[in-house]
Each structure stands twice: as C-alpha cells, then as structure tokens.
Motif scaffolding. Structure first.
Motif, PDB file in Angstrom:
ATOM      1  N   TRP A 110       1.136  -1.254   0.112  1.00  0.00           N
ATOM      2  CA  TRP A 110       0.086   0.094   0.193  1.00  0.00           C
ATOM      3  C   TRP A 110       0.761   1.593  -0.039  1.00  0.00           C
ATOM      4  O   TRP A 110       0.669   2.245  -0.701  1.00  0.00           O
ATOM      5  CB  TRP A 110      -1.606   0.515   1.383  1.00  0.00           C
ATOM      6  CG  TRP A 110      -1.888   1.527   1.441  1.00  0.00           C
ATOM      7  CD1 TRP A 110      -2.895   1.450   0.808  1.00  0.00           C
ATOM      8  CD2 TRP A 110      -1.341   2.154   1.871  1.00  0.00           C
ATOM      9  NE1 TRP A 110      -2.179   3.326   0.952  1.00  0.00           N
ATOM     10  CE2 TRP A 110      -2.162   3.625   1.732  1.00  0.00           C
ATOM     11  CE3 TRP A 110       0.128   2.626   3.188  1.00  0.00           C
ATOM     12  CZ2 TRP A 110      -2.151   5.083   2.678  1.00  0.00           C
ATOM     13  CZ3 TRP A 110       0.303   4.062   4.319  1.00  0.00           C
ATOM     14  CH2 TRP A 110      -1.479   4.622   3.938  1.00  0.00           C
ATOM     15  N   TYR A 111       1.722   1.066   0.922  1.00  0.00           N
ATOM     16  CA  TYR A 111       2.702   2.219   1.047  1.00  0.00           C
ATOM     17  C   TYR A 111       3.804   2.937  -0.322  1.00  0.00           C
ATOM     18  O   TYR A 111       3.599   3.449  -0.602  1.00  0.00           O
ATOM     19  CB  TYR A 111       4.145   2.038   1.886  1.00  0.00           C
ATOM     20  CG  TYR A 111       4.958   2.600   2.202  1.00  0.00           C
ATOM     21  CD1 TYR A 111       4.645   3.401   3.121  1.00  0.00           C
ATOM     22  CD2 TYR A 111       6.227   3.513   1.616  1.00  0.00           C
ATOM     23  CE1 TYR A 111       6.163   4.637   3.672  1.00  0.00           C
ATOM     24  CE2 TYR A 111       7.006   4.072   1.876  1.00  0.00           C
ATOM     25  CZ  TYR A 111       7.045   4.999   2.924  1.00  0.00           C
ATOM     26  OH  TYR A 111       7.310   5.778   2.924  1.00  0.00           O
ATOM     27  N   TYR A 112       4.178   2.005  -1.098  1.00  0.00           N
ATOM     28  CA  TYR A 112       4.754   2.101  -2.694  1.00  0.00           C
ATOM     29  C   TYR A 112       3.556   2.449  -3.377  1.00  0.00           C
ATOM     30  O   TYR A 112       3.827   3.454  -4.344  1.00  0.00           O
ATOM     31  CB  TYR A 112       5.757   1.410  -2.395  1.00  0.00           C
ATOM     32  CG  TYR A 112       6.400   0.947  -1.667  1.00  0.00           C
ATOM     33  CD1 TYR A 112       7.451   2.150  -1.597  1.00  0.00           C
ATOM     34  CD2 TYR A 112       7.056   0.609  -0.903  1.00  0.00           C
ATOM     35  CE1 TYR A 112       8.879   2.325  -0.880  1.00  0.00           C
ATOM     36  CE2 TYR A 112       8.256   0.527   0.382  1.00  0.00           C
ATOM     37  CZ  TYR A 112       9.153   1.435   0.075  1.00  0.00           C
ATOM     38  OH  TYR A 112      10.394   1.984   0.594  1.00  0.00           O
ATOM     39  N   GLU A 113       2.283   1.311  -3.390  1.00  0.00           N
ATOM     40  CA  GLU A 113       1.504   2.414  -3.929  1.00  0.00           C
ATOM     41  C   GLU A 113       0.996   3.597  -3.957  1.00  0.00           C
ATOM     42  O   GLU A 113       1.033   4.454  -4.990  1.00  0.00           O
ATOM     43  CB  GLU A 113       0.370   1.086  -4.160  1.00  0.00           C
ATOM     44  CG  GLU A 113      -0.950   1.082  -5.061  1.00  0.00           C
ATOM     45  CD  GLU A 113      -1.776   0.178  -5.102  1.00  0.00           C
ATOM     46  OE1 GLU A 113      -3.167   0.687  -5.211  1.00  0.00           O
ATOM     47  OE2 GLU A 113      -1.972  -0.924  -4.474  1.00  0.00           O
ATOM     48  N   LYS A 114       0.999   4.387  -3.085  1.00  0.00           N
ATOM     49  CA  LYS A 114       0.442   5.504  -2.539  1.00  0.00           C
ATOM     50  C   LYS A 114       1.523   6.257  -3.294  1.00  0.00           C
ATOM     51  O   LYS A 114       1.237   7.465  -3.562  1.00  0.00           O
ATOM     52  CB  LYS A 114       0.340   5.929  -1.118  1.00  0.00           C
ATOM     53  CG  LYS A 114      -0.296   6.911  -0.631  1.00  0.00           C
ATOM     54  CD  LYS A 114      -1.303   6.940  -0.103  1.00  0.00           C
ATOM     55  CE  LYS A 114      -1.706   8.641   0.771  1.00  0.00           C
ATOM     56  NZ  LYS A 114      -1.691   9.377  -0.196  1.00  0.00           N
ATOM     57  N   ALA A 115       2.587   5.756  -2.907  1.00  0.00           N
ATOM     58  CA  ALA A 115       4.458   6.796  -2.841  1.00  0.00           C
ATOM     59  C   ALA A 115       4.453   7.351  -4.153  1.00  0.00           C
ATOM     60  O   ALA A 115       4.259   8.569  -4.394  1.00  0.00           O
ATOM     61  CB  ALA A 115       4.850   6.521  -2.608  1.00  0.00           C
ATOM     62  N   ILE A 116       4.052   6.120  -5.266  1.00  0.00           N
ATOM     63  CA  ILE A 116       4.272   6.268  -6.393  1.00  0.00           C
ATOM     64  C   ILE A 116       2.728   6.859  -6.875  1.00  0.00           C
ATOM     65  O   ILE A 116       3.452   7.848  -8.083  1.00  0.00           O
ATOM     66  CB  ILE A 116       3.578   4.901  -7.434  1.00  0.00           C
ATOM     67  CG1 ILE A 116       5.326   3.697  -7.819  1.00  0.00           C
ATOM     68  CG2 ILE A 116       3.543   4.783  -9.189  1.00  0.00           C
ATOM     69  CD1 ILE A 116       5.243   2.996  -7.127  1.00  0.00           C
ATOM     70  N   LYS A 117       1.830   7.545  -6.318  1.00  0.00           N
ATOM     71  CA  LYS A 117       0.592   8.381  -7.081  1.00  0.00           C
ATOM     72  C   LYS A 117       0.936   9.370  -6.752  1.00  0.00           C
ATOM     73  O   LYS A 117       0.782  10.256  -7.040  1.00  0.00           O
ATOM     74  CB  LYS A 117      -0.567   7.383  -6.494  1.00  0.00           C
ATOM     75  CG  LYS A 117      -2.117   6.491  -6.835  1.00  0.00           C
ATOM     76  CD  LYS A 117      -3.339   6.646  -6.028  1.00  0.00           C
ATOM     77  CE  LYS A 117      -3.322   5.088  -6.528  1.00  0.00           C
ATOM     78  NZ  LYS A 117      -4.235   4.756  -5.089  1.00  0.00           N
ATOM     79  N   ASP A 118       1.461   9.751  -5.169  1.00  0.00           N
ATOM     80  CA  ASP A 118       2.132  10.676  -4.936  1.00  0.00           C
ATOM     81  C   ASP A 118       3.190  11.652  -5.197  1.00  0.00           C
ATOM     82  O   ASP A 118       2.534  12.486  -4.663  1.00  0.00           O
ATOM     83  CB  ASP A 118       2.233  10.976  -3.464  1.00  0.00           C
ATOM     84  CG  ASP A 118       0.638  10.647  -2.442  1.00  0.00           C
ATOM     85  OD1 ASP A 118       0.216  10.285  -2.922  1.00  0.00           O
ATOM     86  OD2 ASP A 118       1.619  10.551  -1.312  1.00  0.00           O
ATOM     87  N   GLY A 119       4.122  10.472  -6.023  1.00  0.00           N
ATOM     88  CA  GLY A 119       5.246  11.402  -6.134  1.00  0.00           C
ATOM     89  C   GLY A 119       6.261  11.411  -5.272  1.00  0.00           C
ATOM     90  O   GLY A 119       7.338  12.111  -5.274  1.00  0.00           O
TER      91      GLY A 119
END
Lengths: 145, 145
Positions: A110-119
């Motif tokens: 979840w963390y990296y999925e969101k990090a990718i979305k957020d940049g």
DNA sequence: ACTTGACCTAAAGTTAGGTTCAGGTATTAC
DNA sequence: GTAATACCTGAACCTAACTTTAGGTCAAGT
C-alpha cells in the motif's frame, strides 16, 4: 519396493540427500540387497514425515530420535504423540507470526502504491504512526506490535 | 537516537548481529559520532523491515539491494513496490504449505492418540490409505497431496 | 591514576544441511 | 567383452548467517 533413483524422482529430492538422511539414521530399518537400498512403503511414509517435521522446524538429529522410537514398539507411543503435539503448537505459532509478516508486506505494498501516486513519501510519513486509513492502520499496528 | 546497546535491547537482537547487518550494508546512511553508531528512527524502521524480509525468506544480500534503493529516491518506488508484492505472494504461498504441514501434524496426533487407545497401530494401518474417518481422511489427503 | 563499562575493528570460527568428488561394484545392452 | 547405467562409500567441500576472539578507544566514576 523402490530404488533410491525412483524415490528421488517421486519426491524431487536429490539422491545425495536421501543417502545423507540414511547416513544420519533416518531409515533405521531400510533393507539392502547386496549393498543396494530398497525403499519400502515404510520408508516412503517416513520421507513424508521427515519432510513434514523438517518444515515444522525440527533438526535432523531430533527426527532421527523419532525414527528410533518408531523401531521400539508401542511403549514409545506417548513420546511420539507428545512430539507431534509440540510440533503442532509450534507450527500454529509460526503461522501466526507469518500473518504478522504478511501484514507488514501488505502495508508496504500500500505504502509504495501511494508513494507512486503521490510522487513522494511525504504525505504518508505525515500520517505515521497513527493517522493512517483504518484498514491500513490495522496492518501497520499488527506488524509493529 | 539510540546506541547499539539500546537497539539490541529493543529488538532482542545481539549487538554482534546489528554490527554484522551494518557491515553487510543494511544501514547505508547510519550516522556515526567519533566512530560510534547512532541509530535514528529511520534505522529503527529499517530493522522492522529487515526482520520482515528475513522472515519472508529473503537473503541479506537482497535486503541490502532494497536498502540501497531506499537511498536512491522516488525513481526506485516501482522496484520497491514490486519487491514487496513478490514477497507477499511468496509468503501467502508459504502459509498454504504450512497448512499442509499442520494437517499432517494433526493427523499424526490423532494417529498416536488412537494407537495408544488401541494398544497398536494395526487397526489404523488397516484403514489406510482411504478408509479413515471422514475428518481425519481430509487431513491425511491434504498432507499427502 | 585507574578501573569499569560501552563502544569499536578485522579476522577466524561455528553450525546445519547438504553437495561434490574420487574411486569402486554390479547389472544389463549390444 | 565392453560400454553404459545405476548403484555404492568416505572424505572433502560449500554456504549463509552469525558468533567469537583478540586487541584497542574513550568517557565517567572513585
């Protein structure tokens, strides 16, 4: 009755491993015909048990002890039963630990999925350690207990 | 900020292990004050992740690679995400295998309980491989798949 | 001053669970 | 009869992940 090569095929275990097990005393009653090992149904079931006990975290020496008990008749039934009960508890415990590990991994997915979305990780790190979405917070807490 | 001794206490890991991890490159950004390591929150979280990845079956070298990616900024987010997704699949798989192991252990617990009651394994062996009570048969089949 | 305690390093040692190697036997296929 | 296969042994080798050892630094307490 099987040769070592056939058993190796059956279980996907190297021949060298089967010989190593024999050397370590895991087949105390194996038959030999002019030096060549013959694996009977008893040894086949023994290998199922060996695989099981290994996965449960037992060492070869302890498995040897169990195989020894098997040659000593009904007087060792209670010892053998106790061994399996202890292994069962241990594996139940290990599965629980694995669930924690799994929750950490799910959290990181979840963390990296969101990090990718957020940049960037900034937004997420601002939510740590206790302002995460409820379902993710549960994973995080379980993993960091 | 923590000393190596405090971190050792926190995680129940030997100091020698923490130094070994550092030598293997698992704390690429750790601060040192006149030679002495200072563990920050980043390293504390790193240790949580190391423990998790180790339990998931990863080797130290691969974990080092991941820690390296963490120092390389947002361009490695996809690599890191993929790593955790692969680990998640692998652990989900391993838990399934453990369930099989557990069913073998449960079967063997039943087996010896009955052997003790009966005084011998004869009755049970007459039921093998497919005349066992339904619930026990399910365990046996799952374990011997 | 000196002892204690917590830190440091490089290098050697440890352990389990195999695997590989060198050299040999025994049976079958041609 | 000889060549290929499948088996055998004991001993040496391998690997990962630590752990231990030997020797040294440094700050605080007495």
């Amino acid at each position: 009755m099987y040769t070592i090569g056939q058993v190796s095929e059956m279980f996907g275990l190297p021949i060298s491993t089967l010989r190593y097990y024999d050397k370590e005393g895991l087949f105390p009653n194996i038959e030999r015909i002019s030096g060549i090992r013959r694996f009977s149904d008893a040894e086949i079931e023994a290998i199922h048990v060996i695989e099981c006990l290994k996965k449960s975290g037992m060492e070869i020496k302890e498995i040897k002890q169990f195989m020894q008990w098997c040659t000593e008749g009904s007087s060792t039934y209670p010892l053998r039963k106790e061994l399996f009960e202890n292994r069962r508890k241990s594996v139940e415990n290990e599965i629980e630990q694995m669930q924690k590990t799994l929750d950490m991994l799910r959290f990181k997915c979840w963390y990296y999925e969101k990090a990718i979305k957020d940049g960037s990780e900034e937004n997420i790190n601002a939510m740590l350690p206790d302002q995460l979405p409820a379902d993710i917070q549960a994973l995080y807490n379980h993993a960091h207990e």
